[in-house]
Design a protein around this motif. Structure first.
Motif, PDB file in Angstrom:
ATOM      1  N   MET A 277       0.850  -1.182   0.000  1.00 39.23           N
ATOM      2  CA  MET A 277       0.000   0.000   0.000  1.00 39.23           C
ATOM      3  C   MET A 277       0.887   1.233   0.000  1.00 39.23           C
ATOM      4  SD  MET A 277      -3.114   0.974   2.579  1.00 39.23           S
ATOM      5  CE  MET A 277      -4.229   2.319   2.159  1.00 39.23           C
ATOM      6  N   ILE A 278       0.688   2.122  -0.972  1.00 38.89           N
ATOM      7  CA  ILE A 278       1.484   3.336  -1.101  1.00 38.89           C
ATOM      8  C   ILE A 278       0.575   4.502  -0.747  1.00 38.89           C
ATOM      9  CG2 ILE A 278       2.949   4.705  -2.640  1.00 38.89           C
ATOM     10  CD1 ILE A 278       2.653   1.646  -4.184  1.00 38.89           C
ATOM     11  N   GLU A 279       0.743   5.013   0.462  1.00 42.49           N
ATOM     12  CA  GLU A 279      -0.206   5.968   1.042  1.00 42.49           C
ATOM     13  C   GLU A 279       0.505   6.756   2.136  1.00 42.49           C
ATOM     14  OE1 GLU A 279      -2.802   8.261   2.046  1.00 42.49           O
ATOM     15  OE2 GLU A 279      -3.876   6.746   0.855  1.00 42.49           O
ATOM     16  N   ASP A 280       0.404   8.103   2.077  1.00 44.99           N
ATOM     17  CA  ASP A 280       1.116   8.917   3.070  1.00 44.99           C
ATOM     18  C   ASP A 280       0.264   9.247   4.290  1.00 44.99           C
ATOM     19  OD1 ASP A 280      -0.456  10.577   1.402  1.00 44.99           O
ATOM     20  OD2 ASP A 280       0.689  12.340   2.012  1.00 44.99           O
ATOM     21  N   ALA A 281      -1.039   9.003   4.254  1.00 46.64           N
ATOM     22  CA  ALA A 281      -1.885   9.205   5.435  1.00 46.64           C
ATOM     23  C   ALA A 281      -1.743   7.958   6.307  1.00 46.64           C
ATOM     24  CB  ALA A 281      -3.338   9.429   5.019  1.00 46.64           C
ATOM     25  N   GLU A 282      -0.754   7.974   7.196  1.00 44.44           N
ATOM     26  CA  GLU A 282      -0.354   6.746   7.868  1.00 44.44           C
ATOM     27  C   GLU A 282      -1.428   6.207   8.815  1.00 44.44           C
ATOM     28  OE1 GLU A 282       3.569   6.556   9.401  1.00 44.44           O
ATOM     29  OE2 GLU A 282       4.461   7.511   7.639  1.00 44.44           O
ATOM     30  N   ASP A 283      -2.194   7.077   9.476  1.00 47.58           N
ATOM     31  CA  ASP A 283      -3.254   6.589  10.360  1.00 47.58           C
ATOM     32  C   ASP A 283      -4.280   5.795   9.566  1.00 47.58           C
ATOM     33  OD1 ASP A 283      -2.041   7.736  12.504  1.00 47.58           O
ATOM     34  OD2 ASP A 283      -3.373   9.476  12.626  1.00 47.58           O
ATOM     35  N   LEU A 284      -4.691   6.345   8.421  1.00 47.63           N
ATOM     36  CA  LEU A 284      -5.632   5.642   7.563  1.00 47.63           C
ATOM     37  C   LEU A 284      -5.037   4.325   7.088  1.00 47.63           C
ATOM     38  CD1 LEU A 284      -7.819   7.008   4.701  1.00 47.63           C
ATOM     39  CD2 LEU A 284      -6.195   5.193   4.210  1.00 47.63           C
ATOM     40  N   ALA A 285      -3.792   4.379   6.615  1.00 44.22           N
ATOM     41  CA  ALA A 285      -3.151   3.196   6.049  1.00 44.22           C
ATOM     42  C   ALA A 285      -2.996   2.088   7.080  1.00 44.22           C
ATOM     43  CB  ALA A 285      -1.796   3.564   5.461  1.00 44.22           C
ATOM     44  N   GLU A 286      -2.580   2.458   8.298  1.00 45.93           N
ATOM     45  CA  GLU A 286      -2.374   1.445   9.319  1.00 45.93           C
ATOM     46  C   GLU A 286      -3.686   0.761   9.693  1.00 45.93           C
ATOM     47  OE1 GLU A 286      -0.337   3.569  12.352  1.00 45.93           O
ATOM     48  OE2 GLU A 286       1.575   3.600  11.253  1.00 45.93           O
ATOM     49  N   GLY A 287      -4.785   1.515   9.699  1.00 45.90           N
ATOM     50  CA  GLY A 287      -6.090   0.909   9.960  1.00 45.90           C
ATOM     51  C   GLY A 287      -6.488  -0.058   8.862  1.00 45.90           C
ATOM     52  N   VAL A 288      -6.253   0.350   7.619  1.00 42.56           N
ATOM     53  CA  VAL A 288      -6.567  -0.522   6.479  1.00 42.56           C
ATOM     54  C   VAL A 288      -5.739  -1.804   6.544  1.00 42.56           C
ATOM     55  CG1 VAL A 288      -6.344  -0.765   3.972  1.00 42.56           C
ATOM     56  CG2 VAL A 288      -7.328   1.319   4.946  1.00 42.56           C
ATOM     57  N   ILE A 289      -4.443  -1.651   6.816  1.00 43.31           N
ATOM     58  CA  ILE A 289      -3.539  -2.805   6.837  1.00 43.31           C
ATOM     59  C   ILE A 289      -3.915  -3.773   7.961  1.00 43.31           C
ATOM     60  CG2 ILE A 289      -1.152  -3.463   7.368  1.00 43.31           C
ATOM     61  CD1 ILE A 289      -0.300  -0.995   5.703  1.00 43.31           C
ATOM     62  N   ALA A 290      -4.325  -3.253   9.101  1.00 42.64           N
ATOM     63  CA  ALA A 290      -4.754  -4.117  10.202  1.00 42.64           C
ATOM     64  C   ALA A 290      -5.965  -4.942   9.799  1.00 42.64           C
ATOM     65  CB  ALA A 290      -5.068  -3.269  11.435  1.00 42.64           C
ATOM     66  N   GLN A 291      -6.911  -4.299   9.099  1.00 45.33           N
ATOM     67  CA  GLN A 291      -8.097  -5.018   8.634  1.00 45.33           C
ATOM     68  C   GLN A 291      -7.730  -6.046   7.570  1.00 45.33           C
ATOM     69  OE1 GLN A 291     -11.191  -4.944   9.702  1.00 45.33           O
ATOM     70  NE2 GLN A 291     -11.033  -3.253  11.146  1.00 45.33           N
ATOM     71  N   LEU A 292      -6.827  -5.692   6.666  1.00 50.88           N
ATOM     72  CA  LEU A 292      -6.407  -6.642   5.626  1.00 50.88           C
ATOM     73  C   LEU A 292      -5.721  -7.850   6.253  1.00 50.88           C
ATOM     74  CD1 LEU A 292      -4.996  -4.276   2.844  1.00 50.88           C
ATOM     75  CD2 LEU A 292      -7.178  -5.502   2.848  1.00 50.88           C
ATOM     76  N   SER A 293      -4.936  -7.597   7.288  1.00 52.56           N
ATOM     77  CA  SER A 293      -4.258  -8.701   7.971  1.00 52.56           C
ATOM     78  C   SER A 293      -5.267  -9.670   8.563  1.00 52.56           C
ATOM     79  CB  SER A 293      -3.347  -8.147   9.068  1.00 52.56           C
ATOM     80  OG  SER A 293      -2.715  -9.199   9.771  1.00 52.56           O
ATOM     81  N   ARG A 294      -6.339  -9.125   9.143  1.00 45.53           N
ATOM     82  CA  ARG A 294      -7.373  -9.989   9.710  1.00 45.53           C
ATOM     83  C   ARG A 294      -8.088 -10.775   8.617  1.00 45.53           C
ATOM     84  NH1 ARG A 294      -7.464  -6.015  13.869  1.00 45.53           N
ATOM     85  NH2 ARG A 294      -8.692  -4.502  12.733  1.00 45.53           N
ATOM     86  N   ALA A 295      -8.059 -10.235   7.376  1.00 43.48           N
ATOM     87  CA  ALA A 295      -8.674 -10.925   6.249  1.00 43.48           C
ATOM     88  C   ALA A 295      -7.694 -11.867   5.544  1.00 43.48           C
ATOM     89  CB  ALA A 295      -9.219  -9.899   5.241  1.00 43.48           C
ATOM     90  N   GLY A 296      -6.485 -12.000   6.114  1.00 42.07           N
ATOM     91  CA  GLY A 296      -5.514 -12.937   5.555  1.00 42.07           C
ATOM     92  C   GLY A 296      -4.605 -12.374   4.491  1.00 42.07           C
ATOM     93  N   MET A 297      -4.526 -11.029   4.397  1.00 37.66           N
ATOM     94  CA  MET A 297      -3.670 -10.402   3.396  1.00 37.66           C
ATOM     95  C   MET A 297      -2.512  -9.688   4.081  1.00 37.66           C
ATOM     96  SD  MET A 297      -6.467  -8.657   0.814  1.00 37.66           S
ATOM     97  CE  MET A 297      -7.992  -9.500   0.376  1.00 37.66           C
ATOM     98  N   VAL A 298      -1.292 -10.130   3.820  1.00 43.86           N
ATOM     99  CA  VAL A 298      -0.107  -9.444   4.343  1.00 43.86           C
ATOM    100  C   VAL A 298       0.149  -8.210   3.492  1.00 43.86           C
ATOM    101  CG1 VAL A 298       2.376  -9.602   4.746  1.00 43.86           C
ATOM    102  CG2 VAL A 298       0.904 -11.578   5.195  1.00 43.86           C
ATOM    103  N   CYS A 299       0.306  -7.064   4.143  1.00 39.02           N
ATOM    104  CA  CYS A 299       0.425  -5.803   3.400  1.00 39.02           C
ATOM    105  C   CYS A 299       1.541  -4.950   3.987  1.00 39.02           C
ATOM    106  CB  CYS A 299      -0.905  -5.043   3.469  1.00 39.02           C
ATOM    107  SG  CYS A 299      -0.950  -3.526   2.505  1.00 39.02           S
ATOM    108  N   ASP A 300       2.431  -4.459   3.131  1.00 34.55           N
ATOM    109  CA  ASP A 300       3.473  -3.521   3.533  1.00 34.55           C
ATOM    110  C   ASP A 300       3.017  -2.096   3.226  1.00 34.55           C
ATOM    111  OD1 ASP A 300       5.335  -5.493   4.331  1.00 34.55           O
ATOM    112  OD2 ASP A 300       5.845  -5.850   2.239  1.00 34.55           O
ATOM    113  N   LEU A 301       3.558  -1.125   3.971  1.00 33.51           N
ATOM    114  CA  LEU A 301       3.192   0.277   3.779  1.00 33.51           C
ATOM    115  C   LEU A 301       4.398   1.096   3.351  1.00 33.51           C
ATOM    116  CD1 LEU A 301       1.327   2.732   3.986  1.00 33.51           C
ATOM    117  CD2 LEU A 301       1.870   2.825   6.444  1.00 33.51           C
TER     118      LEU A 301
END
Length: 219
Positions: free
Chosen positions: A1-25
């Motif tokens: 995920m290429i995104e500079d709004a880190e609060d938004l990105a970290e929330g998205v990545i946490a949800q993706l992780s729970r859905a089984g998707m490993v995501c780097d920021l």
């Protein structure tokens, strides 16, 4: 995920992780280039307005290099003109902010399905048949029971059968950059688990000290 709004990105990545998707920021284009230089990704989620340039420029750069990795644009620029420009530049999908996490995950799953179908031909290795589209495997006519990380490890090995893959290369296929609490030696555990599943089948994973692991047939 290429995104500079880190609060938004970290929330998205946490949800993706729970859905089984490993995501780097990556918060900048330069960071995204660095990540992509050492790791292959199944999909990219890309913002347009980034601190060091336009995500569209990075998208064009990726496509110019022949990389067909699915790209989903996630941006506040949501006019028809913005969407058309991004899609013409090579984006596979476009989602405007604000957005619903469920829709983002559904769109990513759709992109990954389409990419898997494009690469859906089974890979055969003796009695082992591996299906990339759903990361499933059959050994001697019996479906293997694989965990998500075992399947990811097998995927990397069979796609490069005949080649030794380093422990670091395999680690990057299983974990995100933020999994700092998981050491690279965890790969040895998953290699041991796969070897146990292959026991007596003629399929084996060999080790070359200082080089890595290779899947192949006995003898």
């Amino acid at each position: 995920m290429i995104e500079d709004a880190e609060d938004l990105a970290e929330g998205v990545i946490a949800q993706l992780s729970r859905a089984g998707m490993v995501c780097d920021l990556a918060s900048t284009i330069e960071a995204a280039r660095d990540f992509r230089a050492v790791q292959d990704y199944d999909a990219l989620v890309l913002d347009i307005n980034l601190p060091d340039g336009s995500g569209l420029g990075l998208l064009r750069e990726i496509r110019a290099g022949g990389d067909r990795t699915p790209v989903l644009m996630l941006t506040a620029l949501a006019s028809v003109d913005d969407r058309v420009t991004a899609l013409d530049a090579g984006a596979d999908d476009y989602l405007g902010k604000p957005f619903d996490q469920r829709e983002l995950e559904a769109r990513l799953r759709a992109l990954l399905r389409r990419e898997a179908e494009r690469k859906s031909h089974d890979i055969e290795l003796g009695p082992l048949s591996y299906t990339p589209s759903d990361r499933s495997a059959v050994l001697g006519g019996k479906r293997l029971d694989l965990t998500r990380r075992e399947a990811a490890l097998l995927d990397a090995l069979v796609r490069h059968q005949g080649q030794f893959l380093s422990k670091t290369r395999l680690y990057n296929s299983l974990y995100g950059f933020d999994d700092a609490d998981v050491g690279v030696n965890a790969i040895e555990l998953y290699i041991a688990r796969l070897r146990k599943k292959f026991a007596g089948s003629g399929v084996s994973i060999s080790t070359r000290r200082g080089v890595g692991y290779r899947i192949g047939l006995d003898g």
